[in-house]
Motif scaffolding. Structure first.
Motif, mmCIF file in Angstrom:
data_model
loop_
_atom_site.group_PDB
_atom_site.id
_atom_site.type_symbol
_atom_site.label_atom_id
_atom_site.label_comp_id
_atom_site.label_asym_id
_atom_site.label_seq_id
_atom_site.Cartn_x
_atom_site.Cartn_y
_atom_site.Cartn_z
ATOM 1 N N PHE A 27 13.761 -0.310 -9.590
ATOM 2 C CA PHE A 27 13.274 -1.415 -8.750
ATOM 3 C C PHE A 27 11.770 -1.286 -8.507
ATOM 4 N N ALA A 28 11.342 -0.046 -8.247
ATOM 5 C CA ALA A 28 9.913 0.189 -8.036
ATOM 6 C C ALA A 28 9.129 -0.133 -9.307
ATOM 7 N N THR A 29 9.696 0.263 -10.457
ATOM 8 C CA THR A 29 9.047 -0.049 -11.733
ATOM 9 C C THR A 29 8.979 -1.550 -11.948
ATOM 10 N N ASP A 30 10.066 -2.240 -11.569
ATOM 11 C CA ASP A 30 10.107 -3.699 -11.700
ATOM 12 C C ASP A 30 9.064 -4.356 -10.798
ATOM 13 N N LEU A 31 8.886 -3.838 -9.583
ATOM 14 C CA LEU A 31 7.888 -4.390 -8.659
ATOM 15 C C LEU A 31 6.475 -4.217 -9.212
ATOM 16 N N ILE A 32 6.201 -3.048 -9.775
ATOM 17 C CA ILE A 32 4.878 -2.790 -10.356
ATOM 18 C C ILE A 32 4.625 -3.733 -11.529
ATOM 19 N N ALA A 33 5.641 -3.924 -12.357
ATOM 20 C CA ALA A 33 5.511 -4.849 -13.485
ATOM 21 C C ALA A 33 5.331 -6.277 -12.987
ATOM 22 N N PHE A 34 6.022 -6.607 -11.897
ATOM 23 C CA PHE A 34 5.947 -7.953 -11.312
ATOM 24 C C PHE A 34 4.526 -8.303 -10.905
ATOM 25 N N GLN A 35 3.815 -7.380 -10.258
ATOM 26 C CA GLN A 35 2.466 -7.689 -9.789
ATOM 27 C C GLN A 35 1.441 -7.704 -10.933
ATOM 28 N N LYS A 36 1.831 -7.212 -12.095
ATOM 29 C CA LYS A 36 0.920 -7.224 -13.240
ATOM 30 C C LYS A 36 1.151 -8.422 -14.162
ATOM 31 N N GLN A 37 2.140 -9.251 -13.817
ATOM 32 C CA GLN A 37 2.408 -10.435 -14.630
ATOM 33 C C GLN A 37 1.327 -11.489 -14.385
ATOM 34 N N VAL A 74 7.637 -9.802 -3.211
ATOM 35 C CA VAL A 74 6.406 -9.402 -2.535
ATOM 36 C C VAL A 74 6.706 -8.638 -1.251
ATOM 37 N N LYS A 75 7.788 -9.009 -0.573
ATOM 38 C CA LYS A 75 8.185 -8.308 0.646
ATOM 39 C C LYS A 75 8.371 -6.817 0.386
ATOM 40 N N TYR A 76 8.997 -6.484 -0.731
ATOM 41 C CA TYR A 76 9.247 -5.086 -1.078
ATOM 42 C C TYR A 76 8.018 -4.440 -1.716
ATOM 43 N N LEU A 77 7.202 -5.275 -2.367
ATOM 44 C CA LEU A 77 5.968 -4.767 -2.955
ATOM 45 C C LEU A 77 5.031 -4.268 -1.855
ATOM 46 N N VAL A 78 5.017 -4.986 -0.738
ATOM 47 C CA VAL A 78 4.187 -4.583 0.394
ATOM 48 C C VAL A 78 4.683 -3.278 0.997
ATOM 49 N N LYS A 79 5.984 -3.087 1.006
ATOM 50 C CA LYS A 79 6.538 -1.819 1.504
ATOM 51 C C LYS A 79 6.124 -0.670 0.591
ATOM 52 N N LEU A 95 -7.794 -17.741 -11.299
ATOM 53 C CA LEU A 95 -8.280 -17.733 -12.671
ATOM 54 C C LEU A 95 -7.118 -17.561 -13.647
ATOM 55 N N PRO A 96 -7.216 -18.131 -14.851
ATOM 56 C CA PRO A 96 -6.146 -17.957 -15.842
ATOM 57 C C PRO A 96 -5.852 -16.495 -16.176
ATOM 58 N N SER A 97 -6.834 -15.649 -15.985
ATOM 59 C CA SER A 97 -6.657 -14.222 -16.286
ATOM 60 C C SER A 97 -6.049 -13.449 -15.120
ATOM 61 N N ASP A 98 -5.800 -14.125 -14.007
ATOM 62 C CA ASP A 98 -5.315 -13.448 -12.812
ATOM 63 C C ASP A 98 -3.872 -12.978 -12.934
ATOM 64 N N THR A 99 -3.629 -11.835 -12.340
ATOM 65 C CA THR A 99 -2.272 -11.371 -12.029
ATOM 66 C C THR A 99 -2.181 -11.312 -10.506
ATOM 67 N N LEU A 100 -0.979 -11.103 -9.974
ATOM 68 C CA LEU A 100 -0.872 -10.926 -8.526
ATOM 69 C C LEU A 100 -1.707 -9.741 -8.061
ATOM 70 N N GLU A 101 -1.774 -8.714 -8.879
ATOM 71 C CA GLU A 101 -2.534 -7.518 -8.524
ATOM 72 C C GLU A 101 -4.011 -7.834 -8.359
ATOM 73 N N THR A 102 -4.598 -8.543 -9.336
ATOM 74 C CA THR A 102 -6.030 -8.864 -9.248
ATOM 75 C C THR A 102 -6.299 -9.878 -8.146
ATOM 76 N N ARG A 108 -7.844 -9.113 -0.506
ATOM 77 C CA ARG A 108 -8.015 -7.965 0.383
ATOM 78 C C ARG A 108 -9.493 -7.682 0.633
ATOM 79 N N LEU A 109 -10.312 -7.842 -0.408
ATOM 80 C CA LEU A 109 -11.748 -7.566 -0.298
ATOM 81 C C LEU A 109 -12.536 -8.768 0.208
ATOM 82 N N GLY A 110 -11.869 -9.918 0.304
ATOM 83 C CA GLY A 110 -12.560 -11.121 0.774
ATOM 84 C C GLY A 110 -13.561 -11.662 -0.223
ATOM 85 N N GLN A 111 -13.272 -11.502 -1.515
ATOM 86 C CA GLN A 111 -14.188 -11.980 -2.561
ATOM 87 C C GLN A 111 -13.929 -13.463 -2.825
ATOM 88 N N GLU A 112 -14.511 -14.283 -1.959
ATOM 89 C CA GLU A 112 -14.286 -15.724 -2.023
ATOM 90 C C GLU A 112 -14.968 -16.353 -3.244
#
Length: 337
Positions: A27-37, A74-79, A95-102, A108-112
């Motif tokens: 599940f943890a591996t799946d969450l990590i993969a999820f945020q990189k999609q 995302v609820k579990y990703l935050v945990k 951006l088209p190149s964005d993942t949830l991670e980026t 988080r950094l406020g890079q508007e």
């Protein structure tokens, strides 16, 4: 007997524990993969994060817009990574190149999102006002140009030429005055440098007069290499007490009446900006001069030219005498040989 039961119980729990651990790992591996999609977008689009929006609520909004799937993860990703819960409000760009991670990292950094506004040299305040009106996400005030002057102790009510032409970057929600203050500061600095480095033979008495001449040079110059020659013509004329006789000042004085042509009647009209009729300089700049025009105005070429006429290709013929000038006018304007 008890020992045997305990041993059997432990033996039965070990596989369950192993399954639990493996499930957690998967599940943890799946969450990590999820945020990189990658996000499900093909072109950039805006994202406004309102005050009070949690990362979980934001994920739900993204799913509603069809940009991600399985937002519940995302609820579990935050945990798993608590720092993801810290997002800043603001206006962002997906951006088209964005993942949830980026994306979450930017939030988080406020890079508007950064927007650009180009104030073009040689344009008037009125023309710049149209530029501002077309710009996105700026906050307008009342009489922004004059308000910046007032904020800087200038109560003249004459903003023309006092703002520097440049490309400025800003964020959504920034005020027009914030952009104009940077422009004003840049013009003050450049004007001060040009004035301090001026030629000793300059026929001007103040930085403001330098600003006026620089604005005329900006409007008259079709080729950058001619700036100091155009400057020389105006400086030589001022030293001799000759009128500047420059069309851009006439056009500026005509305002909205100018439709692309100047008539003899226009040249005879008495306005404060008609340098065919007035002695010396017009009362204000007529446009925003570039830094190059400021320094050309401060350091005219060492030539004796008093006239110039357009070749109709952006360049000019410069002359020291009226006779030579008339020949050039006949050749390039009246088409006589």
């Amino acid at each position: 007997m008890k020992k045997t039961i305990t041993t059997r119980l432990l033996a039965s729990l070990i596989p369950l524990f192993a399954i639990f651990c493996l499930s957690g790992y998967w599940f943890a591996t799946d969450l990590i993969a999820f945020q990189k999609q990658p996000l499900l977008i093909t072109q950039s689009q805006p994202l406004k994060v309102e005050s009070g929006t949690s990362v979980i609520k934001l994920a739900q909004q993204l799913e509603q817009q069809g940009l991600i799937q399985d937002s519940w993860k995302v609820k579990y990703l935050v945990k798993l990574e608590p720092k993801l819960a810290s997002i800043k409000t603001g206006y962002y760009q997906l951006l088209p190149s964005d993942t949830l991670e980026t994306l979450f990292k930017r939030l988080r950094l406020g890079q508007e999102a950064v927007f650009t506004l180009t104030l073009i040299e040689g344009k008037s305040i009125k023309e710049w006002q149209h530029t501002f009106a077309k710009s996105e996400h700026l906050v307008f005030g009342t009489d922004d140009f004059n308000q910046v002057l007032i904020n800087n102790g200038d109560t003249s009510g004459l903003p023309e030429g006092k703002f520097y032409p440049e490309t400025f970057h800003y964020h959504a929600g920034d005020s027009v005055q914030t952009v104009l203050q940077r422009s004003f500061d840049m013009m003050q600095m450049s004007l001060k440098q040009a004035w301090e480095g001026r030629d000793a033979d300059l026929a001007l008495t103040s930085p403001y007069e330098l600003l006026i001449i620089a604005s005329i040079i900006e409007k008259e110059t079709g080729k950058p290499e001619e700036r100091d020659w155009v400057s020389a013509v105006f400086n030589n004329r001022l030293k001799k007490g000759m009128r500047l006789q420059t069309d851009p000042t006439v056009i500026y004085g005509m305002g909205d009446r100018y439709k692309g042509n100047i008539t003899r009647k226009d040249l005879r009209e008495a306005t404060a900006f008609n340098t065919y009729q007035i002695d010396g300089l017009p009362p204000t700049p007529i446009a925003a001069p570039s830094r190059a025009s400021l320094f050309a105005a401060a350091n005219p070429a060492k030539v004796d030219y008093l006239y110039f006429v357009s070749r109709n290709d952006g360049s000019h013929v410069f002359s020291a005498t009226l006779k030579a000038h008339n020949r050039a006018v006949n050749e390039f304007q009246r088409k006589k040989k």
